[in-house]
Scaffold this active site. Sequence first.
Site, mmCIF file in Angstrom:
data_model
loop_
_atom_site.group_PDB
_atom_site.id
_atom_site.type_symbol
_atom_site.label_atom_id
_atom_site.label_comp_id
_atom_site.label_asym_id
_atom_site.label_seq_id
_atom_site.Cartn_x
_atom_site.Cartn_y
_atom_site.Cartn_z
ATOM 1 C CB CYS A 158 4.661 -2.114 13.408
ATOM 2 S SG CYS A 158 4.589 -1.890 11.621
ATOM 3 C CB CYS A 187 8.285 -3.135 15.581
ATOM 4 S SG CYS A 187 9.940 -2.791 14.927
ATOM 5 C CB CYS A 225 8.240 -5.385 7.959
ATOM 6 S SG CYS A 225 9.698 -4.566 8.640
ATOM 7 C CD GLU A 266 -1.000 -0.637 3.668
ATOM 8 O OE1 GLU A 266 -1.945 -1.390 3.436
ATOM 9 O OE2 GLU A 266 -0.684 -0.275 4.801
ATOM 10 C CB CYS A 271 3.400 7.308 3.149
ATOM 11 S SG CYS A 271 3.936 6.076 4.334
ATOM 12 C CB CYS A 302 1.068 1.047 10.581
ATOM 13 S SG CYS A 302 1.409 2.724 11.085
HETATM 14 N N1 SAH Z 1 10.665 0.151 8.928
HETATM 15 C C1 SAH Z 1 10.777 1.568 8.902
HETATM 16 C C2 SAH Z 1 9.663 2.284 8.182
HETATM 17 C C3 SAH Z 1 8.272 1.803 8.408
HETATM 18 S S1 SAH Z 1 7.090 2.496 9.418
HETATM 19 C C4 SAH Z 1 10.876 2.096 10.315
HETATM 20 O O1 SAH Z 1 10.633 1.343 11.240
HETATM 21 O O2 SAH Z 1 11.227 3.246 10.485
HETATM 22 C C5 SAH Z 1 7.224 4.192 9.616
HETATM 23 C C6 SAH Z 1 7.048 4.626 11.051
HETATM 24 O O3 SAH Z 1 5.760 4.258 11.577
HETATM 25 C C7 SAH Z 1 8.077 3.989 11.975
HETATM 26 O O4 SAH Z 1 8.597 4.966 12.829
HETATM 27 C C8 SAH Z 1 7.249 2.990 12.731
HETATM 28 O O5 SAH Z 1 7.830 2.641 13.951
HETATM 29 C C9 SAH Z 1 5.937 3.730 12.881
HETATM 30 N N2 SAH Z 1 4.813 2.864 13.254
HETATM 31 C C10 SAH Z 1 4.624 1.569 12.962
HETATM 32 N N3 SAH Z 1 3.487 1.110 13.501
HETATM 33 C C11 SAH Z 1 2.935 2.139 14.152
HETATM 34 C C12 SAH Z 1 1.744 2.309 14.905
HETATM 35 N N4 SAH Z 1 0.902 1.293 15.099
HETATM 36 N N5 SAH Z 1 1.475 3.529 15.423
HETATM 37 C C13 SAH Z 1 2.327 4.561 15.213
HETATM 38 N N6 SAH Z 1 3.465 4.468 14.518
HETATM 39 C C14 SAH Z 1 3.772 3.276 13.986
#
Ligand code: SAH
Length: 370
Positions: A135, A132, A128, A108, A121, A359
Amino acid sequence: MIEIPLVFDEPPQKKKAPKHLADLSPAERKAWAAQLGFQPFRASQVATHYFSHLSNKPEQWSDIPADQRETIAAALTPQLIELVTTRTTDGGMTRKDLWKLHDGVLVESVLMRYTDRVTVCISSQAGCGMNCPFCATGQAGLTRNLTAGEITEQIVAAARACQDGELPGGPTRLSNIVFMGMGEPLANYSAVVRTLHNIVDPNPDGLGISARSVTVSTVGLVNGIEKLMDEGINCTLAVSLHTPDDELRDTLVPINNRFNVREVLAAADAYEKKTGRRYSIEYALIRDINDQSWRSDLLGRLLKSRNAHVNLIPLNPTPGSKWTASRREDEAEFVRILESYGVPVTVRDTRGREIDGACGQLAAAEKGKE
Ligand code: SAH
């Protein structure tokens, strides 16, 4: 020194994505066109239509003989992404597109129009591997890396939507690109770097978008950051820190077990020195998990003498998650403490929440329907 791979456990691929002009450097494009039996200069003609005019209508490519247009276009710029669904919110100013790749894999992208800019974005991987726990993309694991063509196609589609006036407010230009969709960009290093060239190279080799308007967001793969600073691209770096202490970060961003807070910040500092670009620290505020004042205090002390900017993101809870966004007053206190150290901080707006935000949530919702 142990060589740490930049690709993390990518599952074997069944069938490769079709090769695309955007997978290659300008010199390679010419050689490839010749290999396919076309005159080498066809590569730059097609690049002009693709990157400068954003045209996917070969019937209008009048500098190429009419009987060859379709063949050349299909060979050099095959369609790599197909729109499955579009969801909009904010009166159409935020739009989320779900794309299907040649092998049925879904990714997406989100296009957002603001008063002064339009940002897309994009996803760099399907799924991934960073795992984490907060996420949505992390929960599903890594399906596969995207090719440079597949990443670039998301950007070109966004630029075309702007040019064609698909967003309210009339035709505009795509100005900003953030690698904050699905995936860890530095775990798909070469495709991401090729894409960065496609973005910043002047027409007709690329889109000619300024590197300062491009942000690569990473969990903090130190070897990737160190390599990226030597590419001469000088895009903006964002580091997903989410907490200043290793104990919690080991859980929130599991790769911290390999590259800890100190090492990640040192790499970001080196990036800043080399490129002259202030970096961002991404920090999702999670209620009672990482939003305590002592953590803000520790973060302030870590960042006060660094050239960094903190982006606080109210947690966007993923389906079934026990975690939620911080209380308003805790968020305000977190900001106040950081500011008392002179650290620049913004609380990111939560565009697109109603359409499953960013996300990985739209792809997750679509999978659930199957
Ligand atoms: N893998 C990369 C980019 C992907 S996500 C990274 O981790 O930076 C982009 C941002 O969104 C990252 O800072 C990630 O931690 C954040 N993110 C992911 N899931 C989220 C959520 N549920 N709420 C808020 N931020 C989130």
